[in-house]
Design a protein around this motif. Structure first.
Motif, PDB file in Angstrom:
ATOM      1  N   SER A  50       0.832  -1.202   0.000  1.00  0.00           N
ATOM      2  CA  SER A  50       0.000   0.000   0.000  1.00  0.00           C
ATOM      3  C   SER A  50       0.871   1.259   0.000  1.00  0.00           C
ATOM      4  N   LYS A  69       1.017   3.954  -3.066  1.00  0.00           N
ATOM      5  CA  LYS A  69       0.629   5.329  -2.745  1.00  0.00           C
ATOM      6  C   LYS A  69       1.722   6.309  -3.167  1.00  0.00           C
ATOM      7  N   ALA A  95      -3.272   3.052  -8.412  1.00  0.00           N
ATOM      8  CA  ALA A  95      -4.481   3.240  -7.611  1.00  0.00           C
ATOM      9  C   ALA A  95      -5.233   1.920  -7.433  1.00  0.00           C
ATOM     10  N   TYR A 131      -3.343   0.001  -4.961  1.00  0.00           N
ATOM     11  CA  TYR A 131      -3.504   0.653  -3.663  1.00  0.00           C
ATOM     12  C   TYR A 131      -4.809   0.228  -3.010  1.00  0.00           C
ATOM     13  N   SER A 178      -4.839  -2.143   0.320  1.00  0.00           N
ATOM     14  CA  SER A 178      -5.489  -1.537   1.486  1.00  0.00           C
ATOM     15  C   SER A 178      -6.566  -2.457   2.043  1.00  0.00           C
ATOM     16  N   THR A 197      -5.581   8.405   0.553  1.00  0.00           N
ATOM     17  CA  THR A 197      -5.070   8.382  -0.809  1.00  0.00           C
ATOM     18  C   THR A 197      -4.545   9.758  -1.229  1.00  0.00           C
ATOM     19  N   LYS A 208      -7.998  11.130  -4.797  1.00  0.00           N
ATOM     20  CA  LYS A 208      -9.329  10.520  -4.844  1.00  0.00           C
ATOM     21  C   LYS A 208      -9.826  10.424  -6.287  1.00  0.00           C
ATOM     22  N   THR A 210      -8.413   7.133  -7.246  1.00  0.00           N
ATOM     23  CA  THR A 210      -8.732   5.980  -6.395  1.00  0.00           C
ATOM     24  C   THR A 210     -10.207   5.586  -6.500  1.00  0.00           C
TER      25      THR A 210
END
Length: 294
Positions: free
Chosen positions: A227, A231, A248, A251, A255, A267, A270, A273
């Motif tokens: 993660s 990131k 993303a 990630y 997560s 994040t 956004k 993500t």
């Protein structure tokens, strides 16, 4: 004072580490230090290295630590290296007989504080180049551009200026043993290019117990490390949309594997993500299925 340190992280690799040692003994230039970071081995690595030190053929530095994983061994190596340059040769790899000589000659001719180091080639045990060769029409590039702009594929051997590799240490997460090593490399890419050297500097063996052969299980066991890595890669200013969107997706999945329900708040983007959520959830389910233990 020697100019180059070859460092080797080793974890229970006594059965193959001698191949690396023999290749270093054959080097046409022995103006280097071999630093072995024993990452908590339970085999006879320590006793074997002691014998090599007593042979007094190479300048060998040995350091043992509690097991932290590859990135933790890299952290320790960078803390202990004092030479201008360093290169990592893994415990299951070895160097062609003239690799050290080529590195030092090339750096003497072209090296400067304006670059972070040298990118050379990896080959397999039959001397076949891993992936593609480096482009002839350019002399310098970042590692990122080499792969994502110039279309170079395959693992490459990286020789870095030590003062730079001491920057951006890898984080250590409790009960985890993996953070992507490219985190440091891409951080340095934001400030420096590297010299391109179309010469084989390392011959690689992908052994059954190597991390590259067990990546899905690494993913499952080290969600916080993955993660963090994804990131940070999402923040790279020169990376394109497709690259960042892939980060993303990973990630999201890492997560979820780590049960971090605050990942949308944490994040760096956004905008990337939220659209990545459906694919990230599917990847999370796929990894859980593939790594399920009976």
């Amino acid at each position: 004072m020697k100019q180059l340190t070859v460092f080797t992280p080793a974890y229970n690799r006594a059965y193959c580490l001698h191949v690396c040692y023999e290749s270093l003994k054959r080097q046409s230039c022995k103006d280097f230090i071999w630093l072995i970071i024993d990452d908590g081995s339970t085999d006879d690595t320590k006793e074997m290295v002691k014998k090599w030190i007593m042979e007094d053929i190479l300048e060998i530095s040995y350091y043992r630590q509690e097991n932290q994983g590859m990135h933790g061994a890299h952290n320790t190596a960078y803390e202990r290296i004092n030479t201008e340059l360093n290169v990592c040769i893994d415990s299951d790899d070895y160097m062609p007989d003239d690799a050290i000589e080529k590195i030092l000659s090339f750096w003497k001719k072209y090296g400067s504080n304006n670059v972070s180091g040298i990118i050379g080639l990896d080959a397999d045990s039959e001397n076949k180049i891993i992936g593609t060769v480096l482009p002839d029409h350019i002399k310098c590039s970042t590692l990122f551009d080499l792969h994502y702009k110039h279309g170079v594929t395959g693992d490459k051997k990286l020789v870095y200026r030590t003062e730079l590799t001491k920057k951006y240490p890898y984080p250590i997460f409790q009960n985890e043993k993996y953070v992507g090593l490219a985190y440091k490399y891409y951080m340095l890419d934001q400030h420096y290019e590297m010299l391109l050297m179309n010469e084989v500097l390392c011959c690689v063996e992908y052994l059954p117990d190597g991390s590259s052969r067990n990546m899905l299980h690494q993913y499952r066991r080290n969600p916080n490390g993955f993660s963090f890595y994804r990131k940070e890669l999402m923040k790279i200013p020169f990376a394109g949309f497709v690259f960042k969107f892939k980060q993303a997706i990973h990630y999201v999945s890492s997560s979820l594997l780590g049960r971090n329900w605050s990942f949308l708040k944490e994040t760096p983007s956004k905008i990337l993500t939220i659209p990545a959520l459906p694919i990230g959830i599917l990847l999370y389910l796929y990894i859980k299925t593939k790594t399920r233990t009976v």
